[in-house]
Design an enzyme around this catalytic site. Sequence first.
Site, PDB file in Angstrom:
ATOM      1  CD  GLU A  14      -2.577  -1.082   1.934  1.00  0.00           C
ATOM      2  OE1 GLU A  14      -3.103  -0.860   3.036  1.00  0.00           O
ATOM      3  OE2 GLU A  14      -3.366  -2.281   2.241  1.00  0.00           O
ATOM      4  CD  GLU A  42      -6.431  -2.723   1.035  1.00  0.00           C
ATOM      5  OE1 GLU A  42      -6.933  -1.682   0.851  1.00  0.00           O
ATOM      6  OE2 GLU A  42      -6.044  -3.601   1.423  1.00  0.00           O
ATOM      7  CG  HIS A  70      -9.036  -5.536   1.263  1.00  0.00           C
ATOM      8  ND1 HIS A  70      -9.063  -3.956   1.829  1.00  0.00           N
ATOM      9  CD2 HIS A  70      -9.813  -5.874   0.221  1.00  0.00           C
ATOM     10  CE1 HIS A  70     -10.093  -4.177   0.769  1.00  0.00           C
ATOM     11  NE2 HIS A  70     -10.303  -5.635   0.051  1.00  0.00           N
ATOM     12  CD  GLU A  71      -5.579  -4.668   5.243  1.00  0.00           C
ATOM     13  OE1 GLU A  71      -5.386  -3.971   4.561  1.00  0.00           O
ATOM     14  OE2 GLU A  71      -5.828  -6.249   5.613  1.00  0.00           O
ATOM     15  CG  HIS A  80     -13.397 -14.396   7.990  1.00  0.00           C
ATOM     16  ND1 HIS A  80     -13.491 -14.793   7.122  1.00  0.00           N
ATOM     17  CD2 HIS A  80     -15.203 -14.060   8.234  1.00  0.00           C
ATOM     18  CE1 HIS A  80     -15.246 -15.769   7.392  1.00  0.00           C
ATOM     19  NE2 HIS A  80     -16.030 -14.964   8.114  1.00  0.00           N
ATOM     20  CD  GLU A  81      -8.454  -7.193   9.555  1.00  0.00           C
ATOM     21  OE1 GLU A  81      -8.627  -6.522   8.781  1.00  0.00           O
ATOM     22  OE2 GLU A  81      -7.230  -7.699   9.461  1.00  0.00           O
ATOM     23  CD  GLU A  92      -8.589   0.684   3.096  1.00  0.00           C
ATOM     24  OE1 GLU A  92      -8.925   0.085   3.246  1.00  0.00           O
ATOM     25  OE2 GLU A  92      -6.953   0.512   3.566  1.00  0.00           O
ATOM     26  CG  ASN A 152       3.523   3.221  10.603  1.00  0.00           C
ATOM     27  OD1 ASN A 152       4.634   2.561  11.484  1.00  0.00           O
ATOM     28  ND2 ASN A 152       2.743   2.975  11.179  1.00  0.00           N
TER      29      ASN A 152
END
Length: 706
Positions: free
Chosen positions: A177, A505, A486-487, A417-418, A511, A198
């Site tokens: 990302e 993603e 995602h990720e 599902h995170e 986002e 970061n």
Amino acid sequence: MKLRLYIALFILGFFGCSSPNAKPIEVLSPNTNINVDFNIDEEGMPFYMVKFNNKIVVDTSYLGFEFKDAPAFKKNFIIKNTSTTSFNETWQMPWGEQLDVVNHYNELKVELQEKTSPERFLNIVFKVYDDGIGFRYEFPEQTRFKGDVLITEEHTEFNLTEDYKTFWIPGDWDIYEHLYSTTKLSKIDAMSYAEHVNLAQTYIPENAVNTPVTMVGDNGIHLSFHEAALVDYSGMTLKVDTTNLNLKSNLVGSKNTDYKVKRSLPFNTPWRTIQVTDNAPDLIASNLIVNLNEPNKLGDVSWFKPMKYTGVWWEMHLGKSSWDYGMEMVDGKWTDTGKAHGRHGATTENVKNFIDFSAENNIGGVLVEGWNTGWERWIGFEDREGVFDFVTVYPDYDMDEVVRYAKEKGVEIIMHHETSAATETYEKQQDTAYALMQKHGMHAVKSGYVGKILPKGEYHHGQYMVNQYNNAAIKAAEYEVAVNAHEPIKATGLRRTYPNIISREGLRGQEFNAWAEDGGNPPEHLPIVVFARMLAGPIDFTPGIFNIKFDEYKKNNQVNTTLAQQLALYVVIYSPIQMAADLVEHYETNPEPLQFIKDVGVDWSETKVLNGEVGDYVTIARKERETGNWFVGGITDEHSRYVVLSFDFLDDNTSYEAIVYRDGSNAHWDKNPLDIQIKKKTINSKSELEFPMAEGGGFAISIKKK
Ligand code: NOJ
Ligand code: CA
């Protein structure tokens, strides 16, 4: 039609050949534009070269490996055998950018053997297509490796001959990302990029880039480097030697092992790929990555229907509501101790509102994030194992009722599902979690892997995680569940083999516009993405933000495109699931542009890339499978421009009604993003029309037979 032709064009004289000075072994693309030469040098080191239209694009590039407990594969090889074949088939995508895919290539297989002890074997296979090449290493069954093969590094080189303009993101081991940088190859500096991100969340160890990395030469050569069929192996970054214009594979590692890949014999590596074209649109049209993957292993996946979806999502990113409910952990159990803050987004009532809106607007799904317990401790916490489960709902969410209501309205709920990258917890619960979905007739899950990977020391793109992502998808298929991670790990065309891998993603998505402190994705972001990240596969970008400035929620953030461009993205960005990401109230006050989202298809029988330049602009036309309607999307970067389109892809002697959604004459991504002009027109295959695009703008067209 399957045609398998064995040709012996280049074999003569190479059986048992070990002479380094012999003529290289050559294999050509079917149209003869691309030429790959393979040979070994005086020391027995294998190397290859690639020519495109007779120009060397990859000069002498060596191939090899280093192992933990065994001597390197470097020199000392002889060519034991070579063989060439041709292959030509047309296969069909169950869903996709087109129905029919031509898979036509010439193959060279080189069997190498070490000249002296331990006399191990290695095969290298090249497949040469009209739009690029793929090659991989095959480690055959042999007794001369003791036990597993422990790869500490792969040495695959791409030795370039020109200082290309390069569109790159850093070779981060954890996350893709990032904003793209555009520099000469010789100026790539991932380490100074790393100073601005970061690093608690990411790991950028060297001056390397992630793939796909796309390059444009002064003479019009377009190259993109990537990999195909990434299975039980580490993701490959490319280390950049800015002086010698050389890229070299640098596999993602692990802090927990002193090797990067562990495999038992026999095994094959992923394909190392180079897409080569003489224009930008052909990069997008290339099917090299999917073609290099194995055919469908799942059979009929018609239980997954490509669809548009809305969801309880943007409101959390805007801060209007939250994922968490305000529970507390008491004696190891999430408990409602009366601390609910009243801002929880995934309530039965709110989800019903999305269901109603979707049903009214030809949108097939509703994503619900924040429905399950655990969100009080997902981000920024060290110990995330055992926090989430994937069956326990918050008190204000009635899953049975939501599913019942959705069914009544003909809408499907998309599961979320995170995992918060707590892989052991997720792995243990997958059967239960997917079985719950199956019980409710839910056929798609969006999964997430936010945060540093647990177990500690693993990275998102290493072998451990590659297996996590792939195994989750394979397991999900048993329950008729399709996956949108995602990720994620990068897409490498595995959707051909496992067509329940629908989207992902793996880039800076929409986002970031809601909360990034650097101002979000600049207007040039997507005109780069479509020629880089999108070559890997479908993108869950989540377009369709109508309330571009959303000052009510975030004064310092906004989407950096015009409204017309948000519409264009439904065509330009390919995904079999496309979100209408904005809040219901922002759509309800804008019925005219909403009509495009209502009409636009998500599953295509044909795709035509009408024009484009990497990082500047692109126009794509796609024909909807079910209806035969055409949709066109065009986007530009921060520069305004005109594009002239000819509609010769339409049927002859047929009149069509086109609705054109274009930037108004005062539109500008920042100063006036909502200025849009919507007009109906009658067109036919002879029509030629000019479309102005504002700075950060675009246009969208829906085209139906009259
Ligand atoms: C990051 C994902 O990209 C985003 O779409 C999601 O809402 C959050 N994680 C929460 O899972
Ligand atoms: Ca993300």
